[in-house]
Design a protein around this motif. Structure first.
Motif, PDB file in Angstrom:
ATOM      1  N   UNK A  11      -3.825  26.084 -86.058  1.00  0.00           N
ATOM      2  CA  UNK A  11      -4.458  27.340 -86.462  1.00  0.00           C
ATOM      3  C   UNK A  11      -5.904  27.085 -86.898  1.00  0.00           C
ATOM      4  N   UNK A  12      -6.695  28.136 -86.946  1.00  0.00           N
ATOM      5  CA  UNK A  12      -8.116  27.997 -87.256  1.00  0.00           C
ATOM      6  C   UNK A  12      -8.352  27.352 -88.620  1.00  0.00           C
ATOM      7  N   UNK A  13      -7.643  27.740 -89.678  1.00  0.00           N
ATOM      8  CA  UNK A  13      -7.875  27.086 -90.973  1.00  0.00           C
ATOM      9  C   UNK A  13      -7.664  25.574 -90.920  1.00  0.00           C
ATOM     10  N   UNK A  14      -6.648  25.120 -90.199  1.00  0.00           N
ATOM     11  CA  UNK A  14      -6.397  23.685 -90.084  1.00  0.00           C
ATOM     12  C   UNK A  14      -7.526  22.994 -89.337  1.00  0.00           C
ATOM     13  N   UNK A  15      -8.000  23.627 -88.276  1.00  0.00           N
ATOM     14  CA  UNK A  15      -9.086  23.029 -87.499  1.00  0.00           C
ATOM     15  C   UNK A  15     -10.368  22.938 -88.321  1.00  0.00           C
ATOM     16  N   UNK A  16     -10.687  24.011 -89.046  1.00  0.00           N
ATOM     17  CA  UNK A  16     -11.892  23.980 -89.880  1.00  0.00           C
ATOM     18  C   UNK A  16     -11.760  22.927 -90.980  1.00  0.00           C
ATOM     19  N   UNK A  17     -10.577  22.853 -91.584  1.00  0.00           N
ATOM     20  CA  UNK A  17     -10.345  21.830 -92.600  1.00  0.00           C
ATOM     21  C   UNK A  17     -10.615  20.443 -92.028  1.00  0.00           C
ATOM     22  N   UNK A  18     -10.071  20.189 -90.846  1.00  0.00           N
ATOM     23  CA  UNK A  18     -10.183  18.872 -90.231  1.00  0.00           C
ATOM     24  C   UNK A  18     -11.647  18.462 -90.044  1.00  0.00           C
ATOM     25  N   UNK A  19     -12.443  19.348 -89.458  1.00  0.00           N
ATOM     26  CA  UNK A  19     -13.816  18.974 -89.125  1.00  0.00           C
ATOM     27  C   UNK A  19     -14.733  18.965 -90.352  1.00  0.00           C
ATOM     28  N   UNK A  20     -14.509  19.880 -91.281  1.00  0.00           N
ATOM     29  CA  UNK A  20     -15.315  19.866 -92.510  1.00  0.00           C
ATOM     30  C   UNK A  20     -14.987  18.628 -93.336  1.00  0.00           C
ATOM     31  N   UNK A  21     -13.704  18.267 -93.398  1.00  0.00           N
ATOM     32  CA  UNK A  21     -13.325  17.056 -94.134  1.00  0.00           C
ATOM     33  C   UNK A  21     -13.946  15.822 -93.482  1.00  0.00           C
ATOM     34  N   UNK A  22     -13.900  15.749 -92.160  1.00  0.00           N
ATOM     35  CA  UNK A  22     -14.477  14.600 -91.457  1.00  0.00           C
ATOM     36  C   UNK A  22     -15.968  14.471 -91.770  1.00  0.00           C
ATOM     37  N   UNK A  23     -16.697  15.580 -91.699  1.00  0.00           N
ATOM     38  CA  UNK A  23     -18.132  15.548 -91.993  1.00  0.00           C
ATOM     39  C   UNK A  23     -18.380  15.180 -93.453  1.00  0.00           C
ATOM     40  N   UNK A  24     -17.530  15.675 -94.350  1.00  0.00           N
ATOM     41  CA  UNK A  24     -17.702  15.397 -95.778  1.00  0.00           C
ATOM     42  C   UNK A  24     -17.471  13.923 -96.090  1.00  0.00           C
ATOM     43  N   UNK A  25     -16.467  13.327 -95.448  1.00  0.00           N
ATOM     44  CA  UNK A  25     -16.189  11.910 -95.679  1.00  0.00           C
ATOM     45  C   UNK A  25     -17.354  11.047 -95.196  1.00  0.00           C
ATOM     46  N   UNK A  26     -17.895  11.388 -94.040  1.00  0.00           N
ATOM     47  CA  UNK A  26     -19.077  10.666 -93.547  1.00  0.00           C
ATOM     48  C   UNK A  26     -20.222  10.803 -94.547  1.00  0.00           C
ATOM     49  N   UNK A  27     -20.425  12.024 -95.036  1.00  0.00           N
ATOM     50  CA  UNK A  27     -21.489  12.257 -96.012  1.00  0.00           C
ATOM     51  C   UNK A  27     -21.267  11.479 -97.298  1.00  0.00           C
ATOM     52  N   UNK A  28     -20.013  11.389 -97.742  1.00  0.00           N
ATOM     53  CA  UNK A  28     -19.701  10.641 -98.963  1.00  0.00           C
ATOM     54  C   UNK A  28     -20.035   9.162 -98.801  1.00  0.00           C
ATOM     55  N   UNK A  29     -19.664   8.595 -97.669  1.00  0.00           N
ATOM     56  CA  UNK A  29     -19.935   7.178 -97.436  1.00  0.00           C
ATOM     57  C   UNK A  29     -21.433   6.915 -97.373  1.00  0.00           C
ATOM     58  N   UNK A  30     -22.155   7.759 -96.641  1.00  0.00           N
ATOM     59  CA  UNK A  30     -23.603   7.566 -96.485  1.00  0.00           C
ATOM     60  C   UNK A  30     -24.328   7.710 -97.820  1.00  0.00           C
ATOM     61  N   UNK A  31     -24.022   8.771 -98.566  1.00  0.00           N
ATOM     62  CA  UNK A  31     -24.714   8.983 -99.844  1.00  0.00           C
ATOM     63  C   UNK A  31     -24.387   7.889-100.849  1.00  0.00           C
ATOM     64  N   UNK A  32     -23.159   7.353-100.807  1.00  0.00           N
ATOM     65  CA  UNK A  32     -22.797   6.262-101.716  1.00  0.00           C
ATOM     66  C   UNK A  32     -23.587   5.007-101.383  1.00  0.00           C
ATOM     67  N   UNK A  33     -23.799   4.743-100.094  1.00  0.00           N
ATOM     68  CA  UNK A  33     -24.542   3.554 -99.692  1.00  0.00           C
ATOM     69  C   UNK A  33     -26.037   3.695 -99.992  1.00  0.00           C
ATOM     70  N   UNK A  34     -26.577   4.887 -99.809  1.00  0.00           N
ATOM     71  CA  UNK A  34     -28.010   5.100-100.061  1.00  0.00           C
ATOM     72  C   UNK A  34     -28.290   5.111-101.555  1.00  0.00           C
ATOM     73  N   UNK A  35     -27.436   5.779-102.313  1.00  0.00           N
ATOM     74  CA  UNK A  35     -27.584   5.817-103.770  1.00  0.00           C
ATOM     75  C   UNK A  35     -28.792   6.624-104.218  1.00  0.00           C
TER      76      UNK A  35
END
Length: 227
Positions: A11-35
């Motif tokens: 369903x659409x909510x699951x798909x949006x969750x999946x892609x927003x979570x994926x982008x957020x995790x990438x952002x978390x890793x990058x921002x943690x490394x940059x500091x």
């Protein structure tokens, strides 16, 4: 003569969750490394992931058929049969037995990472909003896990997840990415479709708004303490 059946699985909510979570995790890793000043965004993304995880738990109970946890909680014997290659056709409709383990593993590791982030303190400029509610020993343990263990578990599981997707796509010739984009799967046999109508989507939006309010409230605990 075989016929293909197009079935709404995600369903659409699951798909949006999946892609927003994926982008957020990438952002978390990058921002943690940059500091530096990027840690502000690290905190914001952490609260976003908190809202998303709470949403997924609720949606795993009331969402579309194949998004519910009940549809991909497999007995160990069934997982073993799937690994040996003796799985049934129904194992690949939603999350497969191995895919289910990956989902639960990622959700668990991300939940631990968010929880320890809320309890972490870098002793320089940033502290999690819940640090004032626990002892210094707990804060130290949470900080150590968050920085030295949790982030590598997240990166490792994400890497395994991507490798598994590549294996299914290029070796087993199963389409996994497009169904998570458009929602439908092409199946050899009929299967019950997930509910994905306007009422369901509005309900998901309400649930997400409540989860976002919860995440904001958690973050405000730190602001109230002057962090």
């Amino acid at each position: 003569m075989s016929h293909s059946h197009t079935v709404r699985i995600w369903d659409l909510p699951t798909r949006l969750f999946h892609w927003v979570l994926a982008a957020s995790v990438v952002g978390l890793v990058v921002t943690a490394k940059v500091g530096g000043n990027w840690m502000e965004w690290h905190f914001r993304l952490g609260h976003l992931v908190l809202a998303l995880l709470v949403f997924r738990i609720i949606w795993g109970l009331v969402g579309g058929r194949w998004s519910r946890f009940a549809s991909f909680i497999y007995a160990p014997s069934r997982v073993w049969r799937y690994v040996r290659g003796d799985g049934s056709a129904s194992d690949s409709i939603g999350h497969s037995p191995l895919g289910a383990l990956s989902v639960f593993g990622l959700l668990g590791v991300l939940a631990a990472q968010v929880a320890t982030g809320l309890l972490s303190d870098d002793e320089i400029a940033f502290a999690g909003p819940l640090t004032r509610f626990v002892s210094n020993a707990v804060v130290g343990q949470a900080t150590t896990y968050h920085k030295e263990i949790g982030q590598y578990l997240v990166i490792g599981l994400v890497a395994l997840h991507l490798l598994a997707i590549a294996f299914y796509v290029f070796v087993k010739r199963q389409r996994l990415v497009m169904p998570m984009v458009q929602g439908d799967k092409l199946l050899d046999a009929p299967a019950a479709a997930s509910r994905d109508n306007a009422i369901s989507r509005i309900g998901a939006a309400v649930v997400l708004a409540i989860c976002a309010a919860l995440a904001w409230w958690v973050s405000s605990l730190g602001m109230a303490a002057g962090f």
